[in-house]
Design an enzyme around this catalytic site. Structure first.
Site, PDB file in Angstrom:
ATOM      1  N   TYR A 171       0.873  -1.178   0.000  1.00  0.00           N
ATOM      2  CA  TYR A 171       0.000   0.000   0.000  1.00  0.00           C
ATOM      3  C   TYR A 171       0.906   1.221   0.000  1.00  0.00           C
ATOM      4  CZ  TYR A 171      -4.128  -2.834   1.256  1.00  0.00           C
ATOM      5  OH  TYR A 171      -5.159  -3.732   1.255  1.00  0.00           O
ATOM      6  N   LYS A 208     -12.452  -4.682   2.855  1.00  0.00           N
ATOM      7  CA  LYS A 208     -13.492  -5.123   3.776  1.00  0.00           C
ATOM      8  C   LYS A 208     -14.824  -5.487   3.113  1.00  0.00           C
ATOM      9  CE  LYS A 208     -11.608  -5.131   7.798  1.00  0.00           C
ATOM     10  NZ  LYS A 208     -10.813  -6.350   7.680  1.00  0.00           N
ATOM     11  N   TYR A 239      -7.377  -4.984   9.981  1.00  0.00           N
ATOM     12  CA  TYR A 239      -7.194  -5.579   8.650  1.00  0.00           C
ATOM     13  C   TYR A 239      -7.495  -7.076   8.674  1.00  0.00           C
ATOM     14  CZ  TYR A 239      -5.223  -5.852   3.919  1.00  0.00           C
ATOM     15  OH  TYR A 239      -5.058  -6.004   2.570  1.00  0.00           O
TER      16      TYR A 239
HETATM   17  C1  PHB Z   1      -7.116  -6.974  -4.524  1.00  0.00           C
HETATM   18  O1  PHB Z   1      -6.232  -7.854  -4.533  1.00  0.00           O
HETATM   19  O2  PHB Z   1      -7.898  -6.844  -5.471  1.00  0.00           O
HETATM   20  C2  PHB Z   1      -7.225  -6.056  -3.371  1.00  0.00           C
HETATM   21  C3  PHB Z   1      -6.451  -6.287  -2.248  1.00  0.00           C
HETATM   22  C4  PHB Z   1      -6.535  -5.414  -1.163  1.00  0.00           C
HETATM   23  C5  PHB Z   1      -7.364  -4.311  -1.217  1.00  0.00           C
HETATM   24  C6  PHB Z   1      -8.142  -4.081  -2.339  1.00  0.00           C
HETATM   25  C7  PHB Z   1      -8.072  -4.957  -3.419  1.00  0.00           C
HETATM   26  O3  PHB Z   1      -7.399  -3.459  -0.176  1.00  0.00           O
END
Ligand code: PHB
Length: 396
Positions: free
Chosen positions: A206, A302, A390
């Site tokens: 992220y 989520k 998370y």
């Molecule tokens: C995804 O892998 O599509 C994905 C993963 C985490 C997120 C949003 C999308 O917060």
């Protein structure tokens, strides 16, 4: 195949993960249901969705007999990387809270549930049209629709469940005076891509950057999922592959030399952001579940997790209400589900505002975000809050 009039105990609108999981859990308790969806199965399977499951929901899938594929093909992730100031900082979920999450795309959850329902001989009708819900406050609420074979049908049930997503007919059928909407719009969206390339990182990254947010996620050894913050009105067709890669690379760039492994872009779409809750989650003999009642931006992963948490509570409440023949019991569902929904709303809002660049924001706001991120990764208290949220709060 039943005639034009179908009688069942629970009528479910929406055959996404929420509707199918509810039907599956009810069947295990001997409760009949019928599920209808306007979309065809290939349409649902062809839509890219998010990919992270809380461990509690992996257990729900496996212990209820809905999926064992998740154990073989899903991948446990013990943490995430928060990347800012051009450096990555790992948030170690296992060390902080003793839990992990699983990378297993929503499309696969859907396929497993649809297969399980078919295997168990359930009545699930895809590709219907003109769906309407009627007599919601009566003793026999109904779902009216035209089947894929063109026959008008009517399902009459004891309890109706709206699991038909944020633009479905069920919530819209509740008189406006009987519902309150809480929502927040954001001045940005995500540009999502599927790419044919090897993974660039072991875990999800992220990224906060001066050019805006980016998320590096994964699918398989040869297909990856990535997103970058964009304008809500961005036209996906206006982006060449080169431009997409240049944008992603400049957002993750840093002194540590981290770069993304590139390859052909095979799917692209713009995901709009909205935080939304409709209260209450019951109107007469209809209950709302999943996105029909609430949506979150994808930042905290989520959406699917909340939908599955809703139906876990809902299945339990429906069993009790039907066994006691007391629909008063249904009132317990919304308040129980909403406690988690609002915690997730807060967590998602927090992650979103900490990581995204707000158009027109001052240099002050960027410095404040960087301090907030440092406060998360440099403090056990800060990173524990992120890890707890998370990986998902324990069942209520
Ligand atoms: C995804 O892998 O599509 C994905 C993963 C985490 C997120 C949003 C999308 O917060």
């Amino acid at each position: 195949m039943a005639g034009a009039h179908i009688r069942t105990t629970v009528g479910i609108v929406g055959a996404g993960p929420a509707g199918l999981m509810l039907s599956h859990l009810l069947a295990r308790s001997g409760i009949e249901s019928v599920v209808v969806d306007n979309r065809t199965r290939p349409e649902i399977e062809g839509t890219s969705r998010a990919g992270i499951l809380e461990a509690g929901n992996v257990r729900l899938l496996t212990e209820s007999g809905a999926s064992d594929r998740v154990c073989r093909e899903g991948r446990p992730h013990g943490g995430i990387e928060l990347r800012f100031g051009g450096e990555s900082h790992r948030v170690d979920f296992e060390a902080l809270v003793g839990r992990n999450v699983w990378l297993y795309p929503q499309t696969d959850v859907f396929t497993d549930l649809a297969d399980a329902r078919e295997r168990d001989g359930a009545d699930v009708r895809f590709g219907v049209s003109g769906t309407r819900v009627v007599d919601l406050t009566g003793e026999r609420p109904g779902i009216l629709f035209t089947d894929a074979d063109g026959v008008h049908r009517e399902v009459r049930c004891d309890i109706l469940v709206g699991a038909d997503g944020s633009r479905g007919v069920c919530r819209a059928a509740v008189p406006e005076a009987a519902r309150t909407h809480f929502y927040r719009e954001y001045p940005f969206a995500w540009f999502g891509v599927l790419v044919e390339a090897p993974p660039s990182a072991a875990e999800l990254v992220y990224t906060h950057s001066e050019h805006g947010f980016a998320l590096i996620s994964r699918r398989t050894e040869s297909v990856q999922r990535m997103y970058f913050q964009c304008d809500p009105d961005e036209d996906p067709a206006a982006w060449s592959e080169d431009r997409i890669w240049a944008e992603l690379q400049r957002r993750v760039r840093g002194a540590d030399g981290f770069t993304l492994k590139e390859g052909p872009v095979t799917d692209r779409s713009v995901l709009r952001f909205r935080s939304f809750v409709c209260e209450p989650m019951r109107f007469g003999n209809m209950l709302l579940a999943g996105d029909a009642a609430h949506t979150v931006p994808p930042t905290g992963a989520k959406g699917l997790n909340l939908a599955l948490a809703d139906v876990r509570v809902l299945a339990e409440v429906l069993e009790t209400a039907l066994a006691k023949r007391d629909h008063g019991v249904l009132d317990a569902y919304g308040p129980r589900a909403l406690r988690r929904v609002w915690r997730a709303q807060h967590f998602t809002y927090w992650m979103t505002t900490m990581l995204h660049r707000v158009p027109g924001s001052a240099a002050f706001d960027v410095r404040r975000q960087l301090a907030e991120l440092a406060g998360v990764v440099d403090s056990t208290a800060g990173s524990t809050y992120l890890a707890e949220a998370y990986t998902g709060w324990s069942a209520e």
